[in-house]
Design a protein around this motif. Structure first.
Motif, PDB file in Angstrom:
ATOM      1  N   LEU A  23       2.678   8.536  34.180  1.00  0.00           N
ATOM      2  CA  LEU A  23       2.818   8.887  35.395  1.00  0.00           C
ATOM      3  C   LEU A  23       3.077  10.636  35.406  1.00  0.00           C
ATOM      4  N   ILE A  24       3.197  11.397  36.317  1.00  0.00           N
ATOM      5  CA  ILE A  24       3.477  12.342  37.014  1.00  0.00           C
ATOM      6  C   ILE A  24       4.761  13.114  36.353  1.00  0.00           C
ATOM      7  N   ILE A  25       4.855  14.014  35.363  1.00  0.00           N
ATOM      8  CA  ILE A  25       6.813  13.531  35.230  1.00  0.00           C
ATOM      9  C   ILE A  25       6.940  14.587  36.282  1.00  0.00           C
ATOM     10  N   PRO A  26       7.663  14.936  36.675  1.00  0.00           N
ATOM     11  CA  PRO A  26       8.492  16.494  37.582  1.00  0.00           C
ATOM     12  C   PRO A  26       8.684  17.297  36.293  1.00  0.00           C
ATOM     13  N   TYR A  27       8.562  17.971  36.150  1.00  0.00           N
ATOM     14  CA  TYR A  27       8.959  18.754  34.698  1.00  0.00           C
ATOM     15  C   TYR A  27      10.844  18.904  34.489  1.00  0.00           C
ATOM     16  N   ASP A  28      11.199  19.865  36.606  1.00  0.00           N
ATOM     17  CA  ASP A  28      12.639  19.451  36.331  1.00  0.00           C
ATOM     18  C   ASP A  28      13.488  19.080  35.938  1.00  0.00           C
ATOM     19  N   GLN A  29      12.638  17.824  35.978  1.00  0.00           N
ATOM     20  CA  GLN A  29      13.583  16.159  35.303  1.00  0.00           C
ATOM     21  C   GLN A  29      13.814  16.242  34.369  1.00  0.00           C
ATOM     22  N   LEU A  30      13.211  17.142  33.582  1.00  0.00           N
ATOM     23  CA  LEU A  30      13.577  17.400  31.877  1.00  0.00           C
ATOM     24  C   LEU A  30      14.274  18.499  31.198  1.00  0.00           C
ATOM     25  N   SER A  31      15.174  18.403  29.806  1.00  0.00           N
ATOM     26  CA  SER A  31      15.585  19.123  29.754  1.00  0.00           C
ATOM     27  C   SER A  31      15.418  20.206  29.317  1.00  0.00           C
ATOM     28  N   PRO A  32      15.698  21.679  29.058  1.00  0.00           N
ATOM     29  CA  PRO A  32      15.064  22.789  28.706  1.00  0.00           C
ATOM     30  C   PRO A  32      14.430  22.507  27.563  1.00  0.00           C
ATOM     31  N   GLU A  33      14.753  22.157  26.459  1.00  0.00           N
ATOM     32  CA  GLU A  33      14.766  21.305  25.478  1.00  0.00           C
ATOM     33  C   GLU A  33      13.483  20.377  25.350  1.00  0.00           C
ATOM     34  N   ALA A  34      13.618  19.744  26.180  1.00  0.00           N
ATOM     35  CA  ALA A  34      12.890  18.138  26.061  1.00  0.00           C
ATOM     36  C   ALA A  34      11.382  19.052  26.401  1.00  0.00           C
ATOM     37  N   LEU A  35      11.213  20.180  27.731  1.00  0.00           N
ATOM     38  CA  LEU A  35      10.514  20.271  28.418  1.00  0.00           C
ATOM     39  C   LEU A  35       9.442  21.766  27.558  1.00  0.00           C
ATOM     40  N   HIS A  36      10.108  22.177  27.350  1.00  0.00           N
ATOM     41  CA  HIS A  36      10.082  23.371  25.484  1.00  0.00           C
ATOM     42  C   HIS A  36       8.642  22.236  24.442  1.00  0.00           C
ATOM     43  N   GLY A  37       9.516  21.448  24.253  1.00  0.00           N
ATOM     44  CA  GLY A  37       8.526  20.517  23.278  1.00  0.00           C
ATOM     45  C   GLY A  37       7.640  19.839  23.579  1.00  0.00           C
ATOM     46  N   VAL A  38       7.794  19.623  24.474  1.00  0.00           N
ATOM     47  CA  VAL A  38       6.435  18.944  25.472  1.00  0.00           C
ATOM     48  C   VAL A  38       5.024  20.140  25.298  1.00  0.00           C
ATOM     49  N   VAL A  39       5.357  21.170  25.462  1.00  0.00           N
ATOM     50  CA  VAL A  39       4.808  22.036  25.969  1.00  0.00           C
ATOM     51  C   VAL A  39       4.893  23.004  24.475  1.00  0.00           C
ATOM     52  N   GLU A  40       5.361  22.536  23.548  1.00  0.00           N
ATOM     53  CA  GLU A  40       5.021  23.418  21.933  1.00  0.00           C
ATOM     54  C   GLU A  40       4.290  22.098  21.984  1.00  0.00           C
ATOM     55  N   GLU A  41       4.479  20.353  21.955  1.00  0.00           N
ATOM     56  CA  GLU A  41       3.849  20.363  21.226  1.00  0.00           C
ATOM     57  C   GLU A  41       1.827  19.953  21.470  1.00  0.00           C
ATOM     58  N   PHE A  42       1.746  19.959  22.521  1.00  0.00           N
ATOM     59  CA  PHE A  42       0.497  20.050  23.740  1.00  0.00           C
ATOM     60  C   PHE A  42      -0.691  21.477  23.267  1.00  0.00           C
ATOM     61  N   VAL A  43       0.253  22.886  22.976  1.00  0.00           N
ATOM     62  CA  VAL A  43      -0.248  24.381  22.651  1.00  0.00           C
ATOM     63  C   VAL A  43      -0.463  24.738  20.694  1.00  0.00           C
ATOM     64  N   THR A  44       0.284  23.382  20.182  1.00  0.00           N
ATOM     65  CA  THR A  44      -0.071  23.164  19.261  1.00  0.00           C
ATOM     66  C   THR A  44      -1.392  21.647  18.367  1.00  0.00           C
ATOM     67  N   ARG A  45      -1.469  21.334  19.278  1.00  0.00           N
ATOM     68  CA  ARG A  45      -2.290  19.887  19.415  1.00  0.00           C
ATOM     69  C   ARG A  45      -3.334  20.680  18.676  1.00  0.00           C
ATOM     70  N   ASP A  46      -4.584  19.523  18.154  1.00  0.00           N
ATOM     71  CA  ASP A  46      -6.288  20.310  17.764  1.00  0.00           C
ATOM     72  C   ASP A  46      -7.016  20.436  19.112  1.00  0.00           C
ATOM     73  N   GLY A  47      -7.748  21.249  19.478  1.00  0.00           N
ATOM     74  CA  GLY A  47      -8.548  21.582  20.124  1.00  0.00           C
ATOM     75  C   GLY A  47      -8.486  21.977  20.874  1.00  0.00           C
ATOM     76  N   THR A  48      -6.815  22.011  20.986  1.00  0.00           N
ATOM     77  CA  THR A  48      -6.242  23.290  22.001  1.00  0.00           C
ATOM     78  C   THR A  48      -6.680  25.407  21.122  1.00  0.00           C
ATOM     79  N   ASP A  49      -8.159  25.946  21.617  1.00  0.00           N
ATOM     80  CA  ASP A  49      -7.708  27.511  20.983  1.00  0.00           C
ATOM     81  C   ASP A  49      -8.122  27.747  21.911  1.00  0.00           C
TER      82      ASP A  49
END
Length: 92
Positions: free
Chosen positions: A16-42
């Motif tokens: 599913l595509i999740i509209p970013y504005d449907q997430l709380s600011p904290e949840a959005l930050h957490g999703v993006v932080e997990e993404f940028v710290t994931r292995d392979g994101t050099d």
């Protein structure tokens, strides 16, 4: 049909595509932080601070150049470019 097409159809059923504005600011930050710290994101040879990476990805999401995808099967999120073939398949 090719294996690739079959796999894409399976992913489309659980993603599913999740509209970013449907997430709380904290949840959005957490999703993006997990993404940028994931292995392979050099980001190359130059070290970029974590908050800068997060800000760059957030800017792409807010501008529509990237979207958040939630996979119901694995219960995980990722961020993909808006022109990615999976995103186009989910939109269509």
């Amino acid at each position: 049909m090719s294996d690739w097409y079959h796999q894409l159809e399976q992913i489309k059923m659980s993603a599913l595509i999740i509209p970013y504005d449907q997430l709380s600011p904290e949840a959005l930050h957490g999703v993006v932080e997990e993404f940028v710290t994931r292995d392979g994101t050099d980001y190359g040879e130059v070290a970029i601070p974590l908050e800068t990476k997060i800000a760059l990805v957030l800017a792409q999401i807010r501008s529509g150049k990237a979207v958040i995808i939630f996979d119901q099967e694995t219960e995980s999120c990722t961020v993909l470019r808006s022109d990615d073939s999976l995103v186009k398949a989910l939109d269509g």
